[in-house]
Design a protein around this motif. Structure first.
Motif, PDB file in Angstrom:
ATOM      1  N   ASN A 129       0.866  -1.249   0.049  1.00 53.70           N
ATOM      2  CA  ASN A 129      -0.040  -0.002  -0.193  1.00 53.70           C
ATOM      3  C   ASN A 129       0.841   1.209  -0.004  1.00 53.70           C
ATOM      4  O   ASN A 129       2.105   1.194  -0.233  1.00 53.70           O
ATOM      5  N   GLU A 130       0.531   2.404   0.315  1.00 51.98           N
ATOM      6  CA  GLU A 130       1.130   3.607   0.146  1.00 51.98           C
ATOM      7  C   GLU A 130       2.142   3.663   1.217  1.00 51.98           C
ATOM      8  O   GLU A 130       3.239   4.645   1.266  1.00 51.98           O
ATOM      9  N   HIS A 131       1.994   2.797   2.490  1.00 52.74           N
ATOM     10  CA  HIS A 131       2.888   3.149   3.574  1.00 52.74           C
ATOM     11  C   HIS A 131       3.807   1.874   3.721  1.00 52.74           C
ATOM     12  O   HIS A 131       5.061   1.923   4.334  1.00 52.74           O
ATOM     13  N   VAL A 132       3.534   0.533   3.272  1.00 54.43           N
ATOM     14  CA  VAL A 132       4.313  -0.674   3.847  1.00 54.43           C
ATOM     15  C   VAL A 132       4.122  -1.450   2.353  1.00 54.43           C
ATOM     16  O   VAL A 132       3.688  -1.253   1.312  1.00 54.43           O
ATOM     17  N   GLU A 164       3.222   9.050  15.649  1.00 58.03           N
ATOM     18  CA  GLU A 164       2.252   8.337  15.635  1.00 58.03           C
ATOM     19  C   GLU A 164       1.449   8.067  14.493  1.00 58.03           C
ATOM     20  O   GLU A 164       0.943   7.061  14.263  1.00 58.03           O
ATOM     21  N   GLU A 165       1.716   8.990  13.556  1.00 57.32           N
ATOM     22  CA  GLU A 165       1.165   8.807  11.919  1.00 57.32           C
ATOM     23  C   GLU A 165       1.390   7.753  11.374  1.00 57.32           C
ATOM     24  O   GLU A 165       0.981   6.571  10.890  1.00 57.32           O
ATOM     25  N   LEU A 166       3.137   7.247  11.282  1.00 59.69           N
ATOM     26  CA  LEU A 166       3.588   6.337  10.860  1.00 59.69           C
ATOM     27  C   LEU A 166       3.492   4.995  11.508  1.00 59.69           C
ATOM     28  O   LEU A 166       2.948   4.091  10.775  1.00 59.69           O
ATOM     29  N   SER A 221       0.574   4.306  13.187  1.00 67.85           N
ATOM     30  CA  SER A 221      -0.777   4.070  12.638  1.00 67.85           C
ATOM     31  C   SER A 221      -0.818   3.592  11.293  1.00 67.85           C
ATOM     32  O   SER A 221      -1.607   2.363  11.285  1.00 67.85           O
ATOM     33  N   ASN A 222      -0.163   4.129  10.271  1.00 64.02           N
ATOM     34  CA  ASN A 222      -0.261   3.591   9.052  1.00 64.02           C
ATOM     35  C   ASN A 222       0.384   2.112   9.032  1.00 64.02           C
ATOM     36  O   ASN A 222      -0.035   1.427   8.246  1.00 64.02           O
ATOM     37  N   VAL A 223       1.752   1.969   9.380  1.00 68.06           N
ATOM     38  CA  VAL A 223       2.197   0.744   9.381  1.00 68.06           C
ATOM     39  C   VAL A 223       1.395  -0.307  10.147  1.00 68.06           C
ATOM     40  O   VAL A 223       1.216  -1.419   9.577  1.00 68.06           O
ATOM     41  N   PHE A 224       1.067  -0.054  11.233  1.00 66.29           N
ATOM     42  CA  PHE A 224       0.506  -1.285  12.015  1.00 66.29           C
ATOM     43  C   PHE A 224      -1.146  -1.612  11.430  1.00 66.29           C
ATOM     44  O   PHE A 224      -1.541  -2.699  11.876  1.00 66.29           O
TER      45      PHE A 224
END
Length: 144
Positions: free
Chosen positions: A22-25, A55-57, A59-62
């Protein structure tokens, strides 16, 4: 900047067995396959480890972890459980200093992976535990 193997995989500079993105991982099959289906969830943003997360990273990763974990479990009826492991710094067995999380499917007690948990509760007095708790609470006040 692609100064490590995971950054090069994210950049598409070297091949990997990608199972999710996805856009993060990006999630790939680990070459070592400690257990069958061993998968790495790698941040696209190049950060060293959890100590560099905001916190944003986080949230997106987990947010991607449950979907990938369920796919690992659902693809093989022999999967009985799953370890989610993140090594942070060399002392904790991190060898590639680009954030990544191991998803290790578990098949039984002799599946090639294990953790050693020792009970050290008798090593501390109640007062020492209270001091540790107070110091952690104070340290949390300074964390953003």
């Amino acid at each position: 900047m692609t100064d490590n193997v995971f950054a090069k995989i994210v950049a598409g500079e070297i091949p990997a067995r990608k199972i999710y993105e996805n856009e993060h991982v990006i999630a790939i099959m680990d070459l070592s396959q400690v257990t069958k289906g061993h998968t790495l969830v790698i941040t696209k943003k190049q950060v060293r480890n959890i100590f560099d997360y905001d916190e944003e990273l986080a949230s997106n990763v987990f947010a991607a972890i449950p979907k990938i974990a369920k796919a690992i479990k659902n693809h093989n009826p022999e999967v009985k459980g799953l370890n989610i492991l993140m090594n942070n710094e060399a002392v904790a067995s991190q060898t590639v200093f680009h954030s990544h999380i191991h998803l290790l499917p578990r098949y039984g007690e002799n599946d090639g992976f294990g953790l050693k948990w020792e009970d050290h509760s008798s090593d501390y007095t109640s007062e020492e535990l209270d001091d540790i708790k107070a110091n952690l609470i104070k340290a949390l006040e300074g964390v953003k």
